[in-house]
Write an enzyme that holds these catalytic residues in place. Structure first.
Site, short mmCIF file in Angstrom:
data_model
loop_
_atom_site.label_atom_id
_atom_site.label_comp_id
_atom_site.label_asym_id
_atom_site.label_seq_id
_atom_site.Cartn_x
_atom_site.Cartn_y
_atom_site.Cartn_z
N VAL A 61 0.85 -1.18 0.00
CA VAL A 61 0.00 0.00 0.00
C VAL A 61 0.89 1.23 0.00
O VAL A 61 1.86 1.32 0.77
CB VAL A 61 -0.96 0.01 1.21
CG1 VAL A 61 -1.91 1.18 1.14
CG2 VAL A 61 -1.74 -1.30 1.28
N ASP A 98 -12.31 -11.26 9.20
CA ASP A 98 -10.93 -10.85 9.52
C ASP A 98 -10.93 -9.52 10.26
O ASP A 98 -10.11 -8.63 9.98
CB ASP A 98 -10.10 -10.75 8.24
CG ASP A 98 -8.60 -10.75 8.53
OD1 ASP A 98 -8.21 -11.15 9.65
OD2 ASP A 98 -7.81 -10.34 7.66
N ASN A 128 -7.04 -4.09 10.84
CA ASN A 128 -7.93 -3.88 9.70
C ASN A 128 -9.01 -2.86 9.99
O ASN A 128 -9.96 -2.75 9.20
CB ASN A 128 -8.57 -5.21 9.28
CG ASN A 128 -7.56 -6.18 8.71
OD1 ASN A 128 -6.50 -5.78 8.23
ND2 ASN A 128 -7.87 -7.46 8.76
#
Length: 548
Positions: free
Chosen positions: A117, A226, A231
């Protein structure tokens, strides 16, 4: 040649325990039949292809795929594909990729097993985004379809204030790019900044945001599978958002639970080990994430601690300082039996959650109002500064013009600045100038003329001859050569006074001698030096004081 045998007609090789090769009987023959083409079992298998290279078929002709072209193609499951991403800055004739032409890479935010990223700035609108690029190129059509599923999942989620916003996706040179909104950081980074646990009010705000984001997914029959602090992303306004939908599963889709994969074992629900995938698994993972950030607790990956948490046992040494209402919410979310576990709708209906949600709405409204006020204030300041510069542009231009027309004036106390005398000499050294007469250096005509005239002011005076005969403090160094062309140009540019005339070139030419190095430097006789006014040095001031 044949191997000799014994009396029985047996060779020594027949009595050996080692089995005789099959081709040994043919070794005694001088000739052999021509062997035909052997079957495939006798040939070596082909070498495996490089994993990073395109798969090449040895049976079927190599077909050029549309996605293997170097030109970028937009990826979307809502609109037709095989279209170039819309951008005014992209030029297909250039060799750079769409990413390099339309974005400015700021830094790398992170790297995982599936992609890396980057924080980028769009050259089209100037806004900042996060772009995720796949680590490895497509190894085939099946690998490409598997990676494109993440784009379909982002589009399936849609827009929600508590879910990471998806902008667009494209593929280029067998690489996948996903553009999303940029956040300030993750919940894991935010919790690590504190020395201990997060404040209770902050934990309630995180709980409300994540419950609303999870409700948005469950209403669309989507399982995240997840959920963990890494996250969960926090925007610049402090809103928590669910992200990283790579393991998301659609309950009513074609995948079902057969393609589902469990996430991090520290936050995994116990029923996932039995292959039971339901919405209750996300509730359990969210409860484990809140337990970690609220208690500053290191969750175990396995062992007895992992089993105790899955059996409903919460360690009192970590949860003793939690509010009773929040401890009740955690106990309902960490219920071992997934059939009795709390749902998102039931949790949002609790009075404690409703009260925290009202405070959350007030806090967000205040932050939005403050942000708008700051933005308006910054715009007003910028507008006033622009108008002020526009109105003062003629005045600034006139002052700049007057500054260029003004002549420089020197201070009256120092008529001979050092930079003026040093700039007229060349920096080159003469090998013949290192002689015995180092301290008795006659001045150059240029220096003589500058002593006589300086900006149109008369500087002729009288001084004691014995004082002039002493060397000054600045004359103890080795003299440097004067360029003839430079000295003539400087001499012609000097202003003249009514009382002092320009030194003629004839007088300077008479004092030059071609056999010495001083003649090339333009030095004059020592008698001229005695008639000039020189700046006083410390040695002269000391002599005057002693004479008085």
């Amino acid at each position: 040649m044949p191997v000799p045998g014994d009396d029985m007609g047996e060779t020594p090789l027949t009595r050996t325990p080692i089995p005789m090769p099959a081709y040994f009987s043919q070794a005694e023959q001088s000739f052999s039949l021509k062997k035909r083409g052997r079957s495939l079992c006798y040939t070596l298998p082909p070498r495996p292809p490089v994993k990073s290279a395109l798969p090449v078929s040895r049976i079927f002709p190599n077909k050029q795929r549309s996605w293997s072209q170097p030109r970028p193609q937009s990826v979307s499951f809502r609109s037709p594909q095989n279209k170039t991403p819309a951008s005014k800055l992209y030029d297909q004739s250039k060799g750079d990729t769409f990413f390099k032409q339309c974005f400015k890479s700021i830094c790398k935010l992170g790297r995982g097993s599936f992609g890396e990223v980057y924080k980028v700035q769009s050259l089209e609108d100037g806004c900042f985004y996060a772009v995720k690029r796949s680590v490895s190129p497509f190894r085939g059509e099946s690998d490409r379809q598997r990676k494109l599923q993440e784009v379909r999942k982002h589009e399936r989620v849609g827009e929600h204030p508590n879910c990471l916003r998806f902008v667009r996706a494209w593929e280029e040179k067998r690489m996948l790019y996903l553009q999303t909104e940029l956040c300030a950081g993750s919940l894991q980074q935010h919790s690590e900044e504190f020395a201990g646990s997060l404040p209770p009010r902050r934990v309630w705000n995180i709980t409300c945001d994540l419950l609303h984001g999870l409700k948005h997914l469950h209403d669309r029959n989507l399982l995240h599978l997840d959920i963990k602090p890494a996250n969960v992303f926090i925007s610049f306004s402090g809103v928590c958002k669910l992200g990283d939908f790579g393991l998301m599963v659609e309950l009513d889709g074609t995948e079902g639970s057969g393609e589902a994969q469990e996430g991090d074992p520290r936050y995994m629900a116990p029923e996932l080990l039995d292959g039971i995938f339901s919405k209750a698994a996300d509730v359990f993972s969210l409860g484990m994430s809140l337990l970690e950030v609220a208690c500053n607790m290191e969750l175990p990956k396995g062992g007895d601690g992992w089993q105790q948490l899955r059996q409903g046992h919460l360690p009192t040494e970590f949860t003793s300082d939690l509010p009773p209402d929040f401890l009740k919410v955690l106990s309902a979310m960490l219920e071992p039996d997934y059939r009795r576990r709390a749902t998102v709708d039931w949790l949002l209906s609790l009075p404690a959650i409703r009260n925290a949600e009202r405070w959350r709405m007030v806090t967000l409204a205040q932050e939005r109002t403050l942000g708008k006020i700051i933005a308006v204030y910054q715009f007003i300041v910028w507008l006033l500064s622009f108008v002020f510069q526009w109105l003062n542009r003629p005045v600034i231009g006139f002052l700049h013009y007057c500054g260029l027309r003004a002549l420089p004036r020197s201070p009256p106390c120092s008529p001979f600045p050092n930079h003026l005398g040093e700039s007229s000499f060349s920096s080159d050294w003469d090998d013949e100038s290192l002689g015995d007469d180092v301290f008795e250096v006659p001045p150059s005509p240029l220096a003589t003329h500058r002593n006589l005239t300086y900006h149109g002011q008369e500087l002729i005076g009288r001084h004691s001859p014995d004082l002039l005969s002493r060397p000054s403090l600045g004359s103890t160094s080795t003299p440097r050569n004067l360029s003839p062309e430079f000295s003539m140009r400087k001499r012609s540019a000097l202003p003249l006074t009514p009382n002092v005339s320009r030194i003629s070139q004839d007088s300077t030419g008479k004092s030059r001698s071609p056999s010495t190095s001083h003649s090339s430097s333009g030095f004059v006789d020592a008698e001229v030096q005695r008639t000039l006014f020189l700046p006083r040095n410390l040695l002269g001031m000391f002599d005057d004081a002693t004479e008085q």
